[in-house]
Design an enzyme around this catalytic site. Structure first.
Site, short mmCIF file in Angstrom:
data_model
loop_
_atom_site.label_atom_id
_atom_site.label_comp_id
_atom_site.label_asym_id
_atom_site.label_seq_id
_atom_site.Cartn_x
_atom_site.Cartn_y
_atom_site.Cartn_z
CG ASP A 56 17.02 31.70 51.00
OD1 ASP A 56 18.07 32.22 51.42
OD2 ASP A 56 16.38 32.15 50.03
CE1 TYR A 145 30.98 36.42 46.04
CE2 TYR A 145 33.10 36.94 45.04
CZ TYR A 145 32.29 36.07 45.75
OH TYR A 145 32.78 34.87 46.19
N GLY A 146 32.66 41.72 45.91
CA GLY A 146 33.85 41.97 46.73
C GLY A 146 33.52 42.81 47.95
CB ALA A 147 31.34 45.75 48.41
CB ALA A 148 28.94 41.17 49.79
CE LYS A 149 31.89 35.56 49.41
NZ LYS A 149 31.27 34.48 50.21
CB ILE A 178 37.66 27.19 44.10
CG1 ILE A 178 38.31 27.92 45.29
CG2 ILE A 178 37.51 25.69 44.37
CD1 ILE A 178 39.67 27.44 45.71
#
Ligand SMILES: NC(=O)c1ccc[n+]([C@@H]2O[C@H](COP(=O)([O-])OP(=O)(O)OC[C@H]3O[C@@H](n4cnc5c(N)ncnc54)[C@H](OP(=O)(O)O)[C@@H]3O)[C@@H](O)[C@H]2O)c1
Length: 241
Positions: A56, A145-149, A178
């Site tokens: 992990d 999610y976008g903030a993490a990326k 994708i």
């Protein structure tokens, strides 16, 4: 020259395609993931010098154990493990739930890459490459999610400065939509698919192989003077001026 390539989350989707691309080039590839059965099935499918390790990417102890199983040199690290944890369960109804969601996405998509890179840092040498799998969500306001990326993109610049003097490049490859991976679970209705394809300039969804080919290029000697960059593989959804 045979290289050692570590691909986190290499048992499915984009990570598996990345593993296949390096294996086809004769490299030794180590893939990780949390589900042993998924890694076993990938090992049956992929041909070449493949090693699987259950790990992990967000767990410091498991990463220390992984480091103990790696050779003295890792030429290429692909931080691919991740996914949108907002797809898990119902939307949060209180602050506790919101905090859990945000922490889960920051852990999965940022901290996992940071910890894995720190775990293998000393094994990366001249000519090496770190490739972080980001997302076009970093530029599209997609919540936690976008903030993490997006945070991954910024961290990548810092990392490129840290590892550059040692001859290691660090780049983000940022896929668009994708299909044929586990990413969207059961959310990919025909309408969902068509909407995303319509956003592209090429009229099709991306394939894991589209991303894998760019990862292989950016980690190759042909790209040794490219570092600190975000390369979008999104069929032109977010064009660059
Ligand atoms: N598909 C898209 O449209 C898309 C678009 C932009 C970016 N991306 C990014 O591309 C990357 C790969 O996604 P994918 O589309 O190929 O989806 P996927 O098929 O769900 O692949 C994710 C892989 O990561 C592994 N993983 C997840 N968390 C992990 C952890 N903590 N430690 C180790 N392994 C972990 C999963 O296996 P286990 O569950 O067994 O651990 C799985 O094999 C992700 O970073 C994703 O955010 C995907």
């Amino acid at each position: 020259m045979t290289r050692t390539v570590l691909v986190t989350g290499g048992g499915t989707g984009i990570g598996k395609a990345v593993a296949a691309a390096f294996l086809a080039g004769g490299d030794h590839v180590i893939i990780t993931g949390r589900r042993p059965e998924v890694l076993s099935s990938a090992a049956e499918e992929l041909e070449g010098a493949l090693t699987t390790v259950v790990c992990d990417a967000t767990d410091p102890e498991q990463l220390e154990a992984l480091r103990g199983r790696l050779p003295d040199v890792v030429d290429v690290l692909v931080n691919n493990a991740g996914g949108n944890r907002e797809f898990d369960g119902a939307p949060p109804s209180d602050l506790r739930g919101l905090a859990e969601r945000w922490r889960a996405n920051l852990d999965a998509n940022l901290l996992g890459a940071v910890l894995t890179t720190a775990a293998v840092d000393k094994l990366l040498g001249p000519g090496g490459a770190v490739v972080n799998i980001g997302s076009f969500a970093a530029d599209r306001g997609a919540g936690s999610y976008g903030a993490a990326k997006a945070a991954m993109n910024t961290w990548n610049i810092f990392l490129a400065g840290q590892l550059g003097p040692r001859g290691v490049t660090c780049n983000v490859v940022a896929p668009g939509y994708i299909d044929s991976t586990e990413f969207f679970r059961d959310r990919r209705s025909a309408a969902f698919h068509e909407e995303r394809v319509a956003e592209t300039l090429v009229g099709r969804a991306g394939r894991p192989e589209d991303v894998a080919d760019v990862v292989r290029f950016i980690a190759s000697p042909a790209a040794r003077h490219i570092t600190g960059q975000v390369l979008r593989v999104d069929g032109g959804v977010i064009p660059t001026r």
